[in-house]
Design a protein around this motif. Structure first.
Motif, PDB file in Angstrom:
ATOM      1  N   ASP A 182       0.801  -1.221   0.000  1.00 66.44           N
ATOM      2  CA  ASP A 182       0.000   0.000   0.000  1.00 66.44           C
ATOM      3  C   ASP A 182       0.835   1.274   0.000  1.00 66.44           C
ATOM      4  O   ASP A 182       0.450   2.270  -0.611  1.00 66.44           O
ATOM      5  CB  ASP A 182      -0.913   0.029   1.233  1.00 66.44           C
ATOM      6  CG  ASP A 182      -1.923  -1.085   1.234  1.00 66.44           C
ATOM      7  OD1 ASP A 182      -2.695  -1.183   0.265  1.00 66.44           O
ATOM      8  OD2 ASP A 182      -1.940  -1.873   2.199  1.00 66.44           O
ATOM      9  N   LEU A 183       1.980   1.239   0.697  1.00 67.23           N
ATOM     10  CA  LEU A 183       2.674   2.486   1.000  1.00 67.23           C
ATOM     11  C   LEU A 183       4.177   2.261   1.044  1.00 67.23           C
ATOM     12  O   LEU A 183       4.651   1.238   1.528  1.00 67.23           O
ATOM     13  CB  LEU A 183       2.182   3.027   2.345  1.00 67.23           C
ATOM     14  CG  LEU A 183       2.738   4.346   2.863  1.00 67.23           C
ATOM     15  CD1 LEU A 183       2.399   5.495   1.919  1.00 67.23           C
ATOM     16  CD2 LEU A 183       2.177   4.628   4.259  1.00 67.23           C
ATOM     17  N   PHE A 184       4.929   3.246   0.534  1.00 67.62           N
ATOM     18  CA  PHE A 184       6.388   3.250   0.546  1.00 67.62           C
ATOM     19  C   PHE A 184       6.829   4.659   0.900  1.00 67.62           C
ATOM     20  O   PHE A 184       6.348   5.634   0.319  1.00 67.62           O
ATOM     21  CB  PHE A 184       6.920   2.837  -0.823  1.00 67.62           C
ATOM     22  CG  PHE A 184       8.406   2.889  -0.976  1.00 67.62           C
ATOM     23  CD1 PHE A 184       9.257   2.385  -0.012  1.00 67.62           C
ATOM     24  CD2 PHE A 184       8.975   3.431  -2.133  1.00 67.62           C
ATOM     25  CE1 PHE A 184      10.638   2.409  -0.168  1.00 67.62           C
ATOM     26  CE2 PHE A 184      10.350   3.465  -2.317  1.00 67.62           C
ATOM     27  CZ  PHE A 184      11.179   2.950  -1.330  1.00 67.62           C
ATOM     28  N   LEU A 185       7.763   4.790   1.839  1.00 68.78           N
ATOM     29  CA  LEU A 185       8.108   6.094   2.406  1.00 68.78           C
ATOM     30  C   LEU A 185       9.531   6.549   2.082  1.00 68.78           C
ATOM     31  O   LEU A 185      10.021   7.496   2.691  1.00 68.78           O
ATOM     32  CB  LEU A 185       7.934   6.052   3.934  1.00 68.78           C
ATOM     33  CG  LEU A 185       6.538   5.678   4.426  1.00 68.78           C
ATOM     34  CD1 LEU A 185       6.573   5.242   5.883  1.00 68.78           C
ATOM     35  CD2 LEU A 185       5.578   6.847   4.248  1.00 68.78           C
ATOM     36  N   ASP A 186      10.186   5.904   1.108  1.00 65.91           N
ATOM     37  CA  ASP A 186      11.595   6.224   0.876  1.00 65.91           C
ATOM     38  C   ASP A 186      11.942   6.231  -0.610  1.00 65.91           C
ATOM     39  O   ASP A 186      12.922   5.643  -1.030  1.00 65.91           O
ATOM     40  CB  ASP A 186      12.488   5.222   1.625  1.00 65.91           C
ATOM     41  CG  ASP A 186      13.909   5.744   1.817  1.00 65.91           C
ATOM     42  OD1 ASP A 186      14.055   6.927   2.162  1.00 65.91           O
ATOM     43  OD2 ASP A 186      14.856   4.964   1.649  1.00 65.91           O
ATOM     44  N   SER A 187      11.128   6.921  -1.395  1.00 70.08           N
ATOM     45  CA  SER A 187      11.385   7.041  -2.824  1.00 70.08           C
ATOM     46  C   SER A 187      12.302   8.229  -3.085  1.00 70.08           C
ATOM     47  O   SER A 187      11.913   9.384  -2.882  1.00 70.08           O
ATOM     48  CB  SER A 187      10.065   7.215  -3.591  1.00 70.08           C
ATOM     49  OG  SER A 187      10.311   7.446  -4.957  1.00 70.08           O
ATOM     50  N   TRP A 188      13.511   7.946  -3.558  1.00 70.32           N
ATOM     51  CA  TRP A 188      14.491   9.000  -3.843  1.00 70.32           C
ATOM     52  C   TRP A 188      14.286   9.495  -5.273  1.00 70.32           C
ATOM     53  O   TRP A 188      14.447   8.732  -6.229  1.00 70.32           O
ATOM     54  CB  TRP A 188      15.905   8.456  -3.673  1.00 70.32           C
ATOM     55  CG  TRP A 188      16.342   8.321  -2.241  1.00 70.32           C
ATOM     56  CD1 TRP A 188      15.663   7.726  -1.221  1.00 70.32           C
ATOM     57  CD2 TRP A 188      17.562   8.797  -1.688  1.00 70.32           C
ATOM     58  NE1 TRP A 188      16.387   7.798  -0.058  1.00 70.32           N
ATOM     59  CE2 TRP A 188      17.558   8.446  -0.309  1.00 70.32           C
ATOM     60  CE3 TRP A 188      18.658   9.478  -2.215  1.00 70.32           C
ATOM     61  CZ2 TRP A 188      18.613   8.765   0.542  1.00 70.32           C
ATOM     62  CZ3 TRP A 188      19.720   9.788  -1.364  1.00 70.32           C
ATOM     63  CH2 TRP A 188      19.692   9.438  -0.001  1.00 70.32           C
ATOM     64  N   GLN A 189      13.967  10.782  -5.382  1.00 73.65           N
ATOM     65  CA  GLN A 189      13.688  11.371  -6.684  1.00 73.65           C
ATOM     66  C   GLN A 189      14.420  12.716  -6.814  1.00 73.65           C
ATOM     67  O   GLN A 189      14.647  13.391  -5.812  1.00 73.65           O
ATOM     68  CB  GLN A 189      12.179  11.583  -6.852  1.00 73.65           C
ATOM     69  CG  GLN A 189      11.355  10.301  -6.792  1.00 73.65           C
ATOM     70  CD  GLN A 189       9.877  10.561  -6.967  1.00 73.65           C
ATOM     71  OE1 GLN A 189       9.464  11.470  -7.655  1.00 73.65           O
ATOM     72  NE2 GLN A 189       9.057   9.749  -6.307  1.00 73.65           N
TER      73      GLN A 189
END
Length: 293
Positions: free
Chosen positions: A85-92
């Motif tokens: 459902d959720l991911f909190l560490d997307s490096w963009q």
């Protein structure tokens, strides 16, 4: 005929009741399914820290939270197919660019919580005459021809293998040893205690910079990219399914000091007991939860 009609009417009523019951279970805030959230995370320390932080926050609000530790590619794939459902560490926009190109149209952006994130390759400060990535080719023997890295699927690993090593002439001189973040940190700790030379892949923010005296090797060719932002991502439909959580995530911020103290509690003071570390951090920051409301 009356019996047939009676049976038909009974069947119709039963189907109607079943349909009403199904609608009631599928919708409405009281549905247990609507309170279950799966958070995927990779073994980067800030990802672990914020995932456990949000597990605590959401559990206190009545949600049932499951954490799944996976490599980055599997986290993105899980989001895209709805298993996560959720991911909190997307490096963009750079580190996870390949994942966003592949899965971006199947994901929901839910705000960013940290600015100034950056990839690095670092050595202990006592290592002399190595201050730039340009110095590594001539000093490969100092490090036994090895850069100690992290997970094979990490964006940092990809950047090191595909950009740093070829552009700084390290092919055939230094190899990237991939393993895991904990293994890299254990190697770093052991080398520093023995005052041995070591070169590792690292990133900001990370508690290692507070615990150890490290220096980042300069990157004049820009192979590791510029400063980035860390974003929250959800599966498609997350915002509609969890409007309360989405509103909180869009307000979620941590500065370097807040993150450093949380990580220090989690990976040093209460190593192996992430829940206790989060509880202690929230007690020490009693006003923090108000920033999410």
């Amino acid at each position: 005929m009356k019996r047939v009609l009676a049976v038909a009417m009974a069947a119709t009523l039963a189907l109607g009741a079943a349909a009403c019951g199904s609608d009631s279970e599928a919708g409405g805030s009281g549905d247990d399914a609507n309170k279950k959230i799966t958070i995927g995370y990779m073994a980067w320390d800030e990802a672990i820290a914020v995932s456990y932080l949000w597990q605590n926050i959401l559990t206190e609000k009545g949600y049932e939270v499951e954490l799944k530790n996976l490599e980055a590619g599997l986290v993105y794939g899980g989001l895209a197919n709805g298993d996560i459902d959720l991911f909190l560490d997307s490096w963009q926009p750079l580190t996870h660019a390949s994942y966003m190109e592949r899965y971006g149209d199947k994901l929901e952006k839910l705000g960013s919580w940290y600015d100034g994130a950056s990839l690095s390759i670092a050595v202990p400060s006592y290592v002399q005459d190595v201050n730039s990535l340009e110095d590594l080719a001539d000093k490969a023997g100092t490090f036994n021809g090895e850069i100690v890295g992290i997970e094979p699927g990490a964006g940092l690993t990809k950047a090191t293998q595909e950009e740093v090593i070829p552009q700084y002439g390290l092919d055939g001189k230094m190899r990237l040893k991939t393993s895991s973040t904990p293994a890299m940190l254990a190697a770093l700790d052991g080398a520093i205690k023995a005052e041995r030379p070591i070169v590792v892949t690292l990133w900001h923010p990370h508690w290692a910079y507070a615990k150890y005296d490290l220096k980042d090797l300069t990157d004049p060719k820009g192979t590791l990219g510029q400063a980035e932002q860390i974003h929250n991502l959800g599966r498609l439909g997350f915002g509609d399914d969890f409007p309360e959580v989405t509103a909180m995530l869009n307000k979620f911020k941590l500065d370097s000091d807040q993150l450093a103290t949380l990580e220090d509690l989690m990976f040093n003071t209460h190593k192996g007991d992430e829940e206790k570390a989060v509880e202690e951090w929230l007690k020490a920051n009693p006003d923090y939860l108000q920033t999410l409301s």
